[in-house]
Design a protein around this motif. Structure first.
Motif, PDB file in Angstrom:
ATOM      1  N   GLU A 282       2.168   5.138   0.352  1.00 48.10           N
ATOM      2  CA  GLU A 282       1.974   6.158   1.492  1.00 48.10           C
ATOM      3  C   GLU A 282       1.593   7.325   0.883  1.00 48.10           C
ATOM      4  O   GLU A 282       2.436   8.065   0.143  1.00 48.10           O
ATOM      5  CB  GLU A 282       3.011   6.016   2.392  1.00 48.10           C
TER       6      GLU A 282
ATOM      7  N   GLN B  70       6.536   1.153  -2.620  1.00 46.51           N
ATOM      8  CA  GLN B  70       7.756   0.069  -1.814  1.00 46.51           C
ATOM      9  C   GLN B  70       8.552   0.082  -3.013  1.00 46.51           C
ATOM     10  O   GLN B  70       9.956  -0.156  -2.586  1.00 46.51           O
ATOM     11  CB  GLN B  70       7.063  -1.107  -1.493  1.00 46.51           C
TER      12      GLN B  70
ATOM     13  N   ILE C 296       3.039  10.850  -3.102  1.00 45.14           N
ATOM     14  CA  ILE C 296       2.680   9.215  -2.867  1.00 45.14           C
ATOM     15  C   ILE C 296       4.070   8.608  -2.828  1.00 45.14           C
ATOM     16  O   ILE C 296       4.854   8.362  -4.070  1.00 45.14           O
ATOM     17  CB  ILE C 296       1.915   8.872  -4.260  1.00 45.14           C
TER      18      ILE C 296
ATOM     19  N   LYS D 298       9.037   7.680  -5.401  1.00 47.44           N
ATOM     20  CA  LYS D 298       8.055   8.787  -5.090  1.00 47.44           C
ATOM     21  C   LYS D 298       7.551   9.173  -6.218  1.00 47.44           C
ATOM     22  O   LYS D 298       8.161   9.597  -7.180  1.00 47.44           O
ATOM     23  CB  LYS D 298       8.537   9.790  -4.083  1.00 47.44           C
TER      24      LYS D 298
ATOM     25  N   LYS E  27       0.861  -1.381   0.051  1.00 47.27           N
ATOM     26  CA  LYS E  27       0.174   0.158  -0.038  1.00 47.27           C
ATOM     27  C   LYS E  27       0.951   1.400   0.041  1.00 47.27           C
ATOM     28  O   LYS E  27       1.677   1.464   0.887  1.00 47.27           O
ATOM     29  CB  LYS E  27      -0.818   0.019   1.232  1.00 47.27           C
TER      30      LYS E  27
ATOM     31  N   SER F 151       0.879  11.332   1.461  1.00 54.91           N
ATOM     32  CA  SER F 151       0.884  12.572   2.263  1.00 54.91           C
ATOM     33  C   SER F 151       0.531  13.813   1.600  1.00 54.91           C
ATOM     34  O   SER F 151       0.955  14.063   0.619  1.00 54.91           O
ATOM     35  CB  SER F 151       2.389  12.626   2.951  1.00 54.91           C
TER      36      SER F 151
END
Length: 142
Positions: free
Chosen positions: A63, A76, A73, A106, A61, A65
């Motif tokens: 992450e 992994q 975003i 990211k 999932k 912010s």
């Protein structure tokens, strides 16, 4: 005016209210609760469910912010795919874009042209090892 007349007037008023609501309902062109392609989505539900479960199985999932006027975003692994921002209040404001992660896995999305409020973030991506994923979550853009 006696009580029988008042009951008849009340019943006629209620019946005319219901009739007006029926006419407005039948004249309405769109229904916000029904999607245009609901049948196709129903046929593809098993695939969608499998992709969502793959996120849970691999603990992949992303992450999310929020900053002042941007969203970051973090994935992994290195990924590429599509991001869809869905506005539940107004379908015309929906946004869809392609992405590819940077060296830190990211992506940063500028939100200057996106109105504030509640959005549904739908991420559909393929990781570096070839697995496909789908994640949906609610986000609030300040």
């Amino acid at each position: 005016m006696n009580w029988g007349t008042k009951i008849i007037i009340g019943m006629l008023s209620f019946m005319s209210f219901i009739l007006v609501l029926m006419i407005l309902m039948f004249r309405s062109d769109t229904d916000a609760l029904v999607e245009n392609d609901y049948y196709e989505k129903g046929l593809k539900y098993d695939e969608t469910y499998r992709l969502k479960e793959q996120v849970l199985l691999d603990n992949a999932k992303p992450e999310v912010s929020m900053a002042e006027k941007s969203m970051t975003i973090a994935f992994q692994t290195a990924s590429r795919g599509t991001i869809k921002l869905v506005r539940t209040a107004d379908q015309r404001q929906d946004r869809c874009m392609r992405f590819e992660t940077n060296e830190g896995n990211k992506i940063e999305i500028p939100l200057t042209s996106v109105p504030d409020g509640q959005w549904k973030l739908i991420l559909n991506w393929k990781s570096r090892d070839g697995k496909n994923y789908l994640n949906e979550q609610e986000v609030i853009i300040p």
